[in-house]
Design an enzyme around this catalytic site. Sequence first.
Site, PDB file in Angstrom:
ATOM      1  CG  HIS A 101      -0.125   0.116   2.534  1.00  0.00           C
ATOM      2  ND1 HIS A 101       0.534  -0.960   3.104  1.00  0.00           N
ATOM      3  CD2 HIS A 101       0.136   1.172   3.342  1.00  0.00           C
ATOM      4  CE1 HIS A 101       1.144  -0.574   4.200  1.00  0.00           C
ATOM      5  NE2 HIS A 101       0.936   0.725   4.378  1.00  0.00           N
ATOM      6  CG  ASP A 103       1.722   4.893   4.799  1.00  0.00           C
ATOM      7  OD1 ASP A 103       1.261   3.742   4.882  1.00  0.00           O
ATOM      8  OD2 ASP A 103       2.872   5.202   5.171  1.00  0.00           O
ATOM      9  CG  HIS A 259       5.079   0.976   2.818  1.00  0.00           C
ATOM     10  ND1 HIS A 259       4.552   2.151   2.323  1.00  0.00           N
ATOM     11  CD2 HIS A 259       4.479   0.764   4.018  1.00  0.00           C
ATOM     12  CE1 HIS A 259       3.679   2.626   3.199  1.00  0.00           C
ATOM     13  NE2 HIS A 259       3.600   1.805   4.233  1.00  0.00           N
ATOM     14  NE  ARG A 274       2.308   4.734   9.732  1.00  0.00           N
ATOM     15  CZ  ARG A 274       1.287   5.383   9.208  1.00  0.00           C
ATOM     16  NH1 ARG A 274       0.605   6.234   9.915  1.00  0.00           N
ATOM     17  NH2 ARG A 274       0.937   5.146   7.951  1.00  0.00           N
TER      18      ARG A 274
HETATM   19  C1  OGA Z   1       3.377   2.184   8.090  1.00  0.00           C
HETATM   20  C2  OGA Z   1       3.629   0.808   7.682  1.00  0.00           C
HETATM   21  C3  OGA Z   1       5.399  -0.815   7.773  1.00  0.00           C
HETATM   22  C4  OGA Z   1       6.202  -1.522   8.816  1.00  0.00           C
HETATM   23  O1  OGA Z   1       3.899   2.596   9.134  1.00  0.00           O
HETATM   24  O2  OGA Z   1       2.658   2.892   7.364  1.00  0.00           O
HETATM   25  O3  OGA Z   1       3.030   0.320   6.776  1.00  0.00           O
HETATM   26  O4  OGA Z   1       7.147  -2.207   8.421  1.00  0.00           O
HETATM   27  N1  OGA Z   1       4.624   0.191   8.342  1.00  0.00           N
HETATM   28  O5  OGA Z   1       5.885  -1.399   9.998  1.00  0.00           O
HETATM   29 MN    MN Z   2       2.010   1.954   5.663  1.00  0.00          MN
END
Ligand code: OGA
Ligand code: MN
Length: 283
Positions: A101, A103, A259, A274
């Site tokens: 996806h 974000d 990702h 994050r």
């Molecule tokens: C995000 C996500 C990926 C991860 O934080 O948007 O998809 O590896 N994380 O935690």
């Molecule tokens: Mn993500």
Amino acid sequence: MTFQTIEVRPLAGALGAEVGNIDLSAPLSNQMRDEIHQAFLDNLVIVFRDQKLTPEKQVEIAGLFGKPAIYPFLQGLDGAPEVHELLKTAEDEVNFGGNWHSDTAYRECPDMGTLLYAHEVPDVGGDTLFTNMYLAYDALSDGMKEMLKGLTAIYSSEKGYDGKRAEKMKSLDGLKDAVQAEIETFESEHPVVRTHPETGQKALYVSKSHTLRFKDMTVEESTPLIDYLSTFAVLPEFTCRVDWQPQTLVIWDNRCTKHLAVDDYAGQRRRMHRVTVEGVQPL
Ligand code: OGA
Ligand code: MN
């Protein structure tokens, strides 16, 4: 581009680079800021090792790229609402972000970038995969490019959740306490091929996770092509893989990458912070 202040080492042919010779907790000169930004535009995903970052500092670094955003589904940390803790406990059977996806693609103005910082990582596993959506677009045939030209699609936060996003998120042990009481559904219309506002390059912007259907078409009509493009976009030669250590910071560009968090560390903990950065409407 040659860099004077930082070292930039590519991680793979397609995208991703480790950026060295920099301490992000120290004051950054204008040249350092410019070079970090250039490394980000050139490599799409940049990885910094051994950084000591408080939540406040992570928000400050996000500010180099734009305005730190608020993620609608999770509560932020006390005193740093833009910082979200992503915790997968040893008991959790499913991770967050386990499908390809970009974000918040379902928002009117999706986040332009994301800064993910590792606090606790499994001994092995828990890597993140990235794919370069410029390369995926470029590799399509002229006929397919022509067909996608001018095509728009509906992106939904409920795709794959069947109206149960809140319930699913609340079933995750590590996240349940942070899930917002009210989970809104977001739906937006975006071009399936977008032009990056800074580089001017075209990138495919379709994903199985969020692209519900093409505009003026049914879900049934749209699904085969959405699935084909999503599968094509993650061919190995378009991707890179980032392995985490505690104190690794990764910054990625959601406008031209997707990702996936690899879910291969059952029984182990992983705890990340994050922060996302507000973007503009995809054009
Ligand atoms: C995000 C996500 C990926 C991860 O934080 O948007 O998809 O590896 N994380 O935690
Ligand atoms: Mn993500």
